[in-house]
Design a protein around this motif. Structure first.
Motif, PDB file in Angstrom:
ATOM      1  N   GLY A 181      47.349  38.017  34.639  1.00 49.17           N
ATOM      2  CA  GLY A 181      47.013  36.578  33.788  1.00 49.17           C
ATOM      3  C   GLY A 181      49.105  35.409  34.057  1.00 49.17           C
ATOM      4  N   LEU A 182      49.238  36.318  35.527  1.00 45.61           N
ATOM      5  CA  LEU A 182      50.141  35.209  36.801  1.00 45.61           C
ATOM      6  C   LEU A 182      49.394  35.622  37.914  1.00 45.61           C
ATOM      7  CD1 LEU A 182      52.749  38.172  35.858  1.00 45.61           C
ATOM      8  CD2 LEU A 182      52.448  36.140  34.777  1.00 45.61           C
ATOM      9  N   LEU A 183      48.615  35.099  38.047  1.00 44.45           N
ATOM     10  CA  LEU A 183      47.236  34.852  39.655  1.00 44.45           C
ATOM     11  C   LEU A 183      47.421  33.063  39.365  1.00 44.45           C
ATOM     12  CD1 LEU A 183      44.432  38.016  39.613  1.00 44.45           C
ATOM     13  CD2 LEU A 183      46.819  37.657  40.747  1.00 44.45           C
ATOM     14  N   ARG A 184      46.897  33.133  41.064  1.00 39.56           N
ATOM     15  CA  ARG A 184      46.467  31.490  41.166  1.00 39.56           C
ATOM     16  C   ARG A 184      45.166  31.589  40.855  1.00 39.56           C
ATOM     17  NH1 ARG A 184      48.418  32.440  47.539  1.00 39.56           N
ATOM     18  NH2 ARG A 184      47.487  34.257  47.096  1.00 39.56           N
ATOM     19  N   LYS A 185      45.072  29.937  40.656  1.00 39.57           N
ATOM     20  CA  LYS A 185      43.581  29.194  39.596  1.00 39.57           C
ATOM     21  C   LYS A 185      42.345  30.090  40.438  1.00 39.57           C
ATOM     22  CE  LYS A 185      41.639  25.503  39.105  1.00 39.57           C
ATOM     23  NZ  LYS A 185      41.266  25.714  37.491  1.00 39.57           N
ATOM     24  N   ASP A 186      41.452  31.146  39.589  1.00 39.79           N
ATOM     25  CA  ASP A 186      40.479  31.660  40.015  1.00 39.79           C
ATOM     26  C   ASP A 186      40.431  32.811  40.608  1.00 39.79           C
ATOM     27  OD1 ASP A 186      39.301  29.696  39.012  1.00 39.79           O
ATOM     28  OD2 ASP A 186      38.612  28.443  40.240  1.00 39.79           O
ATOM     29  N   GLU A 187      41.815  33.382  41.074  1.00 42.60           N
ATOM     30  CA  GLU A 187      41.738  34.170  41.914  1.00 42.60           C
ATOM     31  C   GLU A 187      41.040  35.615  41.498  1.00 42.60           C
ATOM     32  OE1 GLU A 187      45.671  35.740  45.376  1.00 42.60           O
ATOM     33  OE2 GLU A 187      45.944  34.703  42.855  1.00 42.60           O
ATOM     34  N   ALA A 188      41.041  36.028  41.070  1.00 42.46           N
ATOM     35  CA  ALA A 188      40.505  37.130  40.337  1.00 42.46           C
ATOM     36  C   ALA A 188      39.598  36.834  40.589  1.00 42.46           C
ATOM     37  CB  ALA A 188      40.836  37.259  38.896  1.00 42.46           C
ATOM     38  N   ARG A 189      38.295  36.123  40.059  1.00 39.70           N
ATOM     39  CA  ARG A 189      36.678  35.801  40.109  1.00 39.70           C
ATOM     40  C   ARG A 189      36.959  35.511  41.789  1.00 39.70           C
ATOM     41  NH1 ARG A 189      34.408  31.705  42.334  1.00 39.70           N
ATOM     42  NH2 ARG A 189      36.268  30.507  41.770  1.00 39.70           N
ATOM     43  N   LYS A 190      37.020  35.512  42.611  1.00 38.78           N
ATOM     44  CA  LYS A 190      37.356  35.145  44.259  1.00 38.78           C
ATOM     45  C   LYS A 190      37.201  36.400  44.528  1.00 38.78           C
ATOM     46  CE  LYS A 190      39.278  30.841  44.637  1.00 38.78           C
ATOM     47  NZ  LYS A 190      40.082  29.365  44.903  1.00 38.78           N
ATOM     48  N   VAL A 191      38.675  37.107  44.499  1.00 38.69           N
ATOM     49  CA  VAL A 191      38.295  38.389  44.925  1.00 38.69           C
ATOM     50  C   VAL A 191      37.386  39.405  44.790  1.00 38.69           C
ATOM     51  CG1 VAL A 191      39.935  40.858  44.386  1.00 38.69           C
ATOM     52  CG2 VAL A 191      41.023  38.483  44.908  1.00 38.69           C
ATOM     53  N   VAL A 192      36.662  39.316  43.224  1.00 36.79           N
ATOM     54  CA  VAL A 192      35.847  39.663  43.262  1.00 36.79           C
ATOM     55  C   VAL A 192      34.621  39.652  43.962  1.00 36.79           C
ATOM     56  CG1 VAL A 192      33.889  40.400  41.350  1.00 36.79           C
ATOM     57  CG2 VAL A 192      36.142  40.707  40.918  1.00 36.79           C
ATOM     58  N   GLU A 193      34.323  38.326  43.540  1.00 39.92           N
ATOM     59  CA  GLU A 193      33.171  37.618  44.978  1.00 39.92           C
ATOM     60  C   GLU A 193      33.581  38.259  46.623  1.00 39.92           C
ATOM     61  OE1 GLU A 193      33.617  33.524  44.825  1.00 39.92           O
ATOM     62  OE2 GLU A 193      32.517  34.430  42.487  1.00 39.92           O
ATOM     63  N   VAL A 194      34.692  38.279  47.331  1.00 42.04           N
ATOM     64  CA  VAL A 194      34.487  39.209  48.371  1.00 42.04           C
ATOM     65  C   VAL A 194      34.085  40.215  48.277  1.00 42.04           C
ATOM     66  CG1 VAL A 194      37.139  39.678  50.445  1.00 42.04           C
ATOM     67  CG2 VAL A 194      36.454  37.232  49.346  1.00 42.04           C
ATOM     68  N   PHE A 195      35.044  41.309  47.131  1.00 45.46           N
ATOM     69  CA  PHE A 195      34.434  43.266  47.352  1.00 45.46           C
ATOM     70  C   PHE A 195      32.766  42.674  47.956  1.00 45.46           C
ATOM     71  CE2 PHE A 195      38.670  43.111  47.063  1.00 45.46           C
ATOM     72  CZ  PHE A 195      39.355  45.372  47.648  1.00 45.46           C
ATOM     73  N   GLU A 196      32.247  41.717  46.718  1.00 42.39           N
ATOM     74  CA  GLU A 196      30.910  42.203  46.834  1.00 42.39           C
ATOM     75  C   GLU A 196      29.692  41.882  47.859  1.00 42.39           C
ATOM     76  OE1 GLU A 196      30.088  40.059  43.014  1.00 42.39           O
ATOM     77  OE2 GLU A 196      30.809  41.812  41.793  1.00 42.39           O
ATOM     78  N   GLU A 197      30.515  40.561  48.289  1.00 42.64           N
ATOM     79  CA  GLU A 197      29.580  40.107  49.351  1.00 42.64           C
ATOM     80  C   GLU A 197      29.919  40.390  50.513  1.00 42.64           C
ATOM     81  OE1 GLU A 197      29.495  35.662  51.545  1.00 42.64           O
ATOM     82  OE2 GLU A 197      31.012  36.142  50.059  1.00 42.64           O
ATOM     83  N   TYR A 198      31.959  41.006  50.887  1.00 44.09           N
ATOM     84  CA  TYR A 198      31.838  42.200  52.319  1.00 44.09           C
ATOM     85  C   TYR A 198      31.146  43.507  52.776  1.00 44.09           C
ATOM     86  CZ  TYR A 198      33.414  37.612  53.901  1.00 44.09           C
ATOM     87  OH  TYR A 198      33.227  35.514  54.667  1.00 44.09           O
ATOM     88  N   TYR A 199      32.161  44.102  51.293  1.00 47.74           N
ATOM     89  CA  TYR A 199      32.206  45.240  51.300  1.00 47.74           C
ATOM     90  C   TYR A 199      31.601  46.427  50.190  1.00 47.74           C
ATOM     91  CZ  TYR A 199      36.080  43.433  53.248  1.00 47.74           C
ATOM     92  OH  TYR A 199      37.160  42.076  53.717  1.00 47.74           O
TER      93      TYR A 199
END
Length: 283
Positions: free
Chosen positions: A22-40
């Motif tokens: 709950g202390l992350l920047r705006k939309d950060e959790a969603r972006k991390v999930v997308e990066v893991f799925e898209e790249y790795y």
């Protein structure tokens, strides 16, 4: 970085857990999930623990206490999720050398400057053994590792973000309302720094929400609202830093956008402190 490095070493034996505190920047959790799925294609499990962390931090204002609570609760939640996934024995973290130097005495005498949540903020008793492959590297060395691993430049050159997140960029008590104010201001700072072509030229650029209010005028009305401090620094390894002499017009755009679009803010100031004596983060 740590996840990709370990995935290269142990493959599908790796399970990654992203704890949204709950202390992350705006939309950060969603972006991390997308990066893991898209790249790795790496196994990533998202745990939304934002309410738990905010409840645990209610009424807490001391920076060291914030860090220790966040470190303790992170481990508890991580261990619980790891147990659900199977017989995990190790916790891998992306701890860097500056975190260690500021948190504990390591390879020689040094004073504790502040407890990083992943070093001095961890509980003394844990069920998992720590693996920290980057522990003795500085950020510039870690970026070289990222290039060798073939990571996208956007990830390799990403500015450092503190483990305790926005908790140490909100001076005083952490509330949902104050988090929303800071997130909105933070987006504007990063956006203007990127548009000015400065993002990769400076070490860090971010907003801080101060525990003071000031009188202002919005239209014909008197206001008594919050103050945002903007912090932009130049550094090579985070051990020392100098405030960035960004163009006045960039400062002006950041200030005008924050004051005009972030509800609850009527004043923006620029931090011109170097490290030392000031740390890069305010807490």
């Amino acid at each position: 970085m740590t996840a990709v490095l370990l995935h290269e070493a142990i493959g599908d034996n790796l399970s990654c857990i992203l704890v949204d505190n709950g202390l992350l920047r705006k939309d950060e959790a969603r972006k991390v999930v997308e990066v893991f799925e898209e790249y790795y294609g790496i196994d990533l499990h998202l745990v939304d623990a934002s309410k738990h962390f905010l409840d645990s931090l209610e009424g807490v204002t001391d920076p060291e206490e914030k860090r220790k609570i966040i470190g303790r609760e992170f481990i508890h939640i991580f261990e619980k999720k790891a147990a659900e996934l199977g017989s995990a024995q190790y916790l891998a973290q992306g701890t860097l050398y500056p975190d260690v130097i500021e948190s504990v005495s390591f390879k020689g005498p040094s004073a504790t400057i502040k407890s990083h949540h992943n070093v001095g903020g961890l509980p003394e008793v844990m069920n998992l053994k720590l693996v920290e492959p980057l522990r003795e590297l500085f950020k510039d060395e870690v970026r070289e590792v990222g290039i060798e691993l073939g990571l996208p430049r956007e990830l390799v050159m990403r500015q450092p973000f503190p483990g305790p997140g926005l908790a140490i960029r909100i001076l005083g008590e952490i509330t949902d309302e104050r988090l929303e104010i800071l997130r909105a201001a933070d987006v504007i700072v990063l956006d203007e720094i990127k548009m000015a072509g400065l993002y990769e030229k400076v070490w860090q650029s971010f907003a801080v929400l101060l525990p003071v209010r000031t009188v202002g005028v919005m239209g014909d009305e008197r206001t008594y609202e919050n103050v945002i401090a903007v912090r932009v620094v130049d550094s090579l390894d985070a051990m020392t830093a100098d405030w960035s002499k960004i163009p006045y017009e960039v400062m002006g755009r950041i200030s005008n956008r924050i004051i005009n679009s972030v509800k609850g803010v009527n004043r923006v100031v620029y931090d011109i402190s170097s490290k030392p004596p000031g740390t890069i983060e305010w807490e």
